[in-house]
Design a protein around this motif. Structure first.
Motif, PDB file in Angstrom:
ATOM      1  N   THR A 122      35.629  38.680  -1.361  1.00 39.47           N
ATOM      2  CA  THR A 122      36.350  39.949  -1.272  1.00 39.47           C
ATOM      3  C   THR A 122      36.941  40.160   0.124  1.00 39.47           C
ATOM      4  O   THR A 122      38.022  40.738   0.257  1.00 39.47           O
ATOM      5  N   LYS A 123      36.264  39.684   1.151  1.00 40.27           N
ATOM      6  CA  LYS A 123      36.826  39.782   2.497  1.00 40.27           C
ATOM      7  C   LYS A 123      38.088  38.925   2.616  1.00 40.27           C
ATOM      8  O   LYS A 123      39.087  39.353   3.230  1.00 40.27           O
ATOM      9  N   THR A 124      38.060  37.738   2.040  1.00 43.72           N
ATOM     10  CA  THR A 124      39.252  36.887   2.050  1.00 43.72           C
ATOM     11  C   THR A 124      40.400  37.534   1.301  1.00 43.72           C
ATOM     12  O   THR A 124      41.552  37.526   1.760  1.00 43.72           O
ATOM     13  N   LEU A 125      40.107  38.126   0.141  1.00 38.75           N
ATOM     14  CA  LEU A 125      41.143  38.785  -0.650  1.00 38.75           C
ATOM     15  C   LEU A 125      41.691  40.012   0.073  1.00 38.75           C
ATOM     16  O   LEU A 125      42.910  40.254   0.071  1.00 38.75           O
ATOM     17  N   ALA A 126      40.802  40.796   0.681  1.00 35.96           N
ATOM     18  CA  ALA A 126      41.265  41.986   1.396  1.00 35.96           C
ATOM     19  C   ALA A 126      42.130  41.606   2.592  1.00 35.96           C
ATOM     20  O   ALA A 126      43.142  42.266   2.875  1.00 35.96           O
ATOM     21  N   THR A 127      41.774  40.540   3.300  1.00 32.47           N
ATOM     22  CA  THR A 127      42.591  40.078   4.420  1.00 32.47           C
ATOM     23  C   THR A 127      43.971  39.635   3.952  1.00 32.47           C
ATOM     24  O   THR A 127      44.993  39.931   4.593  1.00 32.47           O
ATOM     25  N   LEU A 153      40.757  41.721  -6.914  1.00 30.37           N
ATOM     26  CA  LEU A 153      39.927  42.857  -6.509  1.00 30.37           C
ATOM     27  C   LEU A 153      39.776  43.859  -7.636  1.00 30.37           C
ATOM     28  O   LEU A 153      38.707  44.461  -7.805  1.00 30.37           O
ATOM     29  N   GLY A 154      40.818  44.049  -8.426  1.00 39.60           N
ATOM     30  CA  GLY A 154      40.696  44.950  -9.569  1.00 39.60           C
ATOM     31  C   GLY A 154      39.734  44.439 -10.616  1.00 39.60           C
ATOM     32  O   GLY A 154      39.022  45.228 -11.258  1.00 39.60           O
ATOM     33  N   LEU A 155      39.669  43.119 -10.800  1.00 34.77           N
ATOM     34  CA  LEU A 155      38.742  42.559 -11.780  1.00 34.77           C
ATOM     35  C   LEU A 155      37.292  42.648 -11.330  1.00 34.77           C
ATOM     36  O   LEU A 155      36.384  42.560 -12.156  1.00 34.77           O
ATOM     37  N   PHE A 156      37.045  42.819 -10.037  1.00 37.97           N
ATOM     38  CA  PHE A 156      35.672  42.942  -9.557  1.00 37.97           C
ATOM     39  C   PHE A 156      35.027  44.266  -9.950  1.00 37.97           C
ATOM     40  O   PHE A 156      33.810  44.401  -9.841  1.00 37.97           O
ATOM     41  N   GLY A 157      35.798  45.237 -10.369  1.00 43.82           N
ATOM     42  CA  GLY A 157      35.211  46.485 -10.850  1.00 43.82           C
ATOM     43  C   GLY A 157      35.649  47.687 -10.045  1.00 43.82           C
ATOM     44  O   GLY A 157      36.380  47.606  -9.051  1.00 43.82           O
ATOM     45  N   ALA A 158      35.185  48.859 -10.515  1.00 43.31           N
ATOM     46  CA  ALA A 158      35.624  50.122  -9.935  1.00 43.31           C
ATOM     47  C   ALA A 158      35.136  50.298  -8.501  1.00 43.31           C
ATOM     48  O   ALA A 158      35.823  50.889  -7.675  1.00 43.31           O
ATOM     49  N   VAL A 211      34.583  47.990  -6.115  1.00 39.52           N
ATOM     50  CA  VAL A 211      35.420  47.213  -5.195  1.00 39.52           C
ATOM     51  C   VAL A 211      36.808  47.841  -5.089  1.00 39.52           C
ATOM     52  O   VAL A 211      37.402  47.902  -3.996  1.00 39.52           O
ATOM     53  N   THR A 212      37.336  48.320  -6.220  1.00 37.09           N
ATOM     54  CA  THR A 212      38.624  49.018  -6.177  1.00 37.09           C
ATOM     55  C   THR A 212      38.543  50.255  -5.296  1.00 37.09           C
ATOM     56  O   THR A 212      39.447  50.540  -4.507  1.00 37.09           O
ATOM     57  N   HIS A 213      37.450  50.987  -5.421  1.00 35.31           N
ATOM     58  CA  HIS A 213      37.270  52.202  -4.627  1.00 35.31           C
ATOM     59  C   HIS A 213      37.179  51.885  -3.135  1.00 35.31           C
ATOM     60  O   HIS A 213      37.709  52.627  -2.299  1.00 35.31           O
ATOM     61  N   ALA A 214      36.531  50.780  -2.775  1.00 31.03           N
ATOM     62  CA  ALA A 214      36.292  50.472  -1.367  1.00 31.03           C
ATOM     63  C   ALA A 214      37.459  49.751  -0.702  1.00 31.03           C
ATOM     64  O   ALA A 214      37.728  49.968   0.486  1.00 31.03           O
ATOM     65  N   LEU A 249      40.832  48.847  -2.417  1.00 32.65           N
ATOM     66  CA  LEU A 249      42.195  49.049  -2.898  1.00 32.65           C
ATOM     67  C   LEU A 249      42.700  50.466  -2.657  1.00 32.65           C
ATOM     68  O   LEU A 249      43.788  50.674  -2.114  1.00 32.65           O
ATOM     69  N   LEU A 250      41.930  51.460  -3.075  1.00 35.17           N
ATOM     70  CA  LEU A 250      42.417  52.833  -3.044  1.00 35.17           C
ATOM     71  C   LEU A 250      42.686  53.363  -1.640  1.00 35.17           C
ATOM     72  O   LEU A 250      43.675  54.081  -1.449  1.00 35.17           O
ATOM     73  N   PRO A 251      41.844  53.087  -0.636  1.00 36.17           N
ATOM     74  CA  PRO A 251      42.114  53.694   0.671  1.00 36.17           C
ATOM     75  C   PRO A 251      43.475  53.319   1.259  1.00 36.17           C
ATOM     76  O   PRO A 251      44.020  54.068   2.063  1.00 36.17           O
ATOM     77  N   HIS A 252      44.037  52.187   0.874  1.00 35.83           N
ATOM     78  CA  HIS A 252      45.299  51.733   1.457  1.00 35.83           C
ATOM     79  C   HIS A 252      46.393  51.607   0.402  1.00 35.83           C
ATOM     80  O   HIS A 252      47.408  50.948   0.658  1.00 35.83           O
ATOM     81  N   ALA A 253      46.221  52.227  -0.761  1.00 34.38           N
ATOM     82  CA  ALA A 253      47.207  52.081  -1.835  1.00 34.38           C
ATOM     83  C   ALA A 253      48.550  52.690  -1.444  1.00 34.38           C
ATOM     84  O   ALA A 253      49.614  52.097  -1.676  1.00 34.38           O
ATOM     85  N   MET A 254      48.527  53.876  -0.853  1.00 37.15           N
ATOM     86  CA  MET A 254      49.770  54.532  -0.473  1.00 37.15           C
ATOM     87  C   MET A 254      50.528  53.702   0.570  1.00 37.15           C
ATOM     88  O   MET A 254      51.744  53.521   0.466  1.00 37.15           O
TER      89      MET A 254
END
Length: 504
Positions: free
Chosen positions: A326-331, A350-355, A357-360, A362-367
């Motif tokens: 997940t760190k590699t994907l987030a980077t 990251l979306g397939l890892f579940g809600a 991981v999405t919350h931590a 994906l969502l904070p930087h979606a905008m």
């Protein structure tokens, strides 16, 4: 061969002749929970006699080559090995145990009876020496050094030796330890295994679809191919490195990896560090195609699903496996120097890892990510399709998050109103159903009001508003009216494509 064997009083080998009673076959079958009638036992006697005679004759050859006159269990084990059969266990090389005839005409090993007084009068075993901790080199660059603390290494190919500096030598003195390091060896393969490996390589590199499908089915079901796993991992690593733009071959390699991980007989855990970089390359690789219209998106989705399945299988045993991935994907996602195609693979995984991981992640930087995708599309029109694909993947992850949010104890990062600003009515179909839209949003907002309960009545009005990412408060968007039973809507994949939501 002038010898006599006894097995439960039912098997005799004398002067080269084998005599087996049907009762022996019935007893062995019942021990394996198999019921056989008398006719079947009678018909199996000749075949069993033939196989035992063949095994004994082969064991006698080993006895003669050993310059002995007595047949031992080692001779039988050697004969079983060359027949590719399981060897005997529980029998020592010394004389065979004496057999005693029981009341049921069955011969069994003699068991001596001892009283408790005899056991009590026996001498106690010697006290083992106290434990001592001694540091030594277990492995050096993957090679085991030949020091007294380690098991004897295999035969050394060369006489290289290295000095390992100061340490605790076996005699306790702090003197430099010099060990001999042997060269690396390759595990030999049999002719059949080599032929099978060549067929797998031919099926992956070739264009025969029937051969490839049959090979993948064989790999996912075959047993006894664990010796080929290091060759498979090395082959996949080399092929991915040298064929980054060959999309059909990358599809085959991901399907090949899927077949390996689907086989329950393979022990792939020691080779995860070799497979995962190749699979992650197919997820977040910069360029995985030659032409713009090549469907490299599907390759990233399949590779992402395989990464998630690997973490679900071995994540509990290896605690650092999923965090590293997940760190590699987030980077790869938040690094603005990476392409939107790389970001698409990271969003899907990251979306397939579940809600959670999405919350931590994906969502904070979606905008910010949506603004970044729009900015790149304005600067270069060739990024328009990439931006729409990334928004579509983010939309699917957001829908899964909203469906799972009522069951999670998580603070609100982005509300439905914020996602409505990004996606508009395209967000509606990814929710559970159009009729449940108002209930879902009301549940999300009610959870937010409970977690952000005001300290006094003066703050009640502001607390009922939905919290935004930047900290400011704004009234929520009015909810759309309930949708009819059949509606056409647009999703951010291609601006000119219209989808029916009931076909997704």
């Amino acid at each position: 061969t002038q010898s006599t064997w006894g097995f439960g009083g039912q098997l005799l080998v004398m002067f080269g002749e084998v005599c087996i009673r049907p009762e022996l076959i019935r007893v062995i079958a019942e021990a394996m929970d198999i019921r056989l009638n008398d006719d079947v036992c009678e018909s199996m006697v000749p075949d069993v006699e033939y196989r035992i005679r063949d095994l004994v004759q082969e064991a006698v050859k080993f006895m003669h080559h050993s310059r002995r006159d007595t047949l031992t269990c080692d001779d039988i084990n050697c004969a079983l090995r060359i027949r590719n059969a399981e060897t005997l266990f529980g029998y020592a090389v010394c004389d065979p145990p004496p057999l005693v005839k029981t009341a049921d005409d069955i011969f069994a090993p003699k068991i001596s009876e001892r009283s408790l007084k005899q056991i009590q009068s026996d001498k106690l075993p010697t006290v083992p020496p106290p434990l001592q901790l001694v540091s030594h080199w277990l492995s050096i660059e993957g090679t085991q050094p030949s020091i007294p603390h380690n098991p004897p290494p295999p035969a050394q190919q060369d006489g290289r030796s290295e000095q390992l500096g100061e340490g605790i030598s076996p005699n306790g003195s702090n003197q430099p330890i010099t060990v001999a390091i042997g060269g690396k060896k390759t595990h030999p393969l049999s002719k059949e295994q080599r032929l099978y490996l060549d067929k797998v390589v031919e099926a992956i590199r070739g264009n025969d679809k029937d051969l490839f499908d049959g090979t993948m089915k064989s790999i996912s079901e075959e047993m006894g191919m664990n010796q080929l796993l290091p060759y498979f991992s090395n082959f996949m690593e080399q092929e991915v490195k040298s064929n980054m733009r060959d999309l059909p071959l990358l599809f085959k390699l991901i399907q090949f990896a899927r077949a390996l991980f689907d086989n329950p007989h393979f022990n792939l855990e020691p080779y995860l560090h070799q497979f995962m970089p190749s699979i992650l390359t197919c997820v977040v690789g910069k360029t995985l195609h030659l032409h713009v219209l090549d469907d490299h998106w599907l390759l990233r989705e399949r590779a992402a699903k395989l990464v998630v399945d690997v973490c679900a299988r071995w994540g509990k045993k290896h605690k650092d496996l999923q965090p590293k991935i997940t760190k590699t994907l987030a980077t790869a996602l938040w690094n603005e120097s990476r392409t939107l195609r790389t970001a698409y693979g990271a969003i899907v995984a990251l979306g397939l890892f579940g809600a959670r991981v999405t919350h931590a992640l994906l969502l904070p930087h979606a905008m910010d990510f949506v603004k970044r995708a729009d900015r790149k599309a304005e600067e270069d029109p060739s990024f328009v399709i990439d931006g729409y694909m990334c928004k579509g993947a983010l939309l699917i992850a957001a829908g899964a998050y909203f469906r799972a949010f009522p069951t999670l104890s998580l603070p609100i990062v982005l509300s439905y109103s914020d996602f409505y600003d990004i996606f508009g009515e395209s967000l509606i179909p990814v929710l559970p159903s159009a009729s449940m839209l108002a209930d879902d949003v009301e549940a999300v907002e009610s959870v937010g009001r409970k977690r952000n309960k005001p300290s006094n009545e003066a703050e009640t009005e502001s607390a009922n508003k939905i919290a935004r990412v930047d900290g400011s408060a704004a009234p929520p968007k009015p909810l759309p009216k309930p949708l009819p039973d059949h509606i056409l809507f647009r999703v951010p994949v291609e601006p000119s494509v219209v989808f029916d939501y009931r076909t997704l």
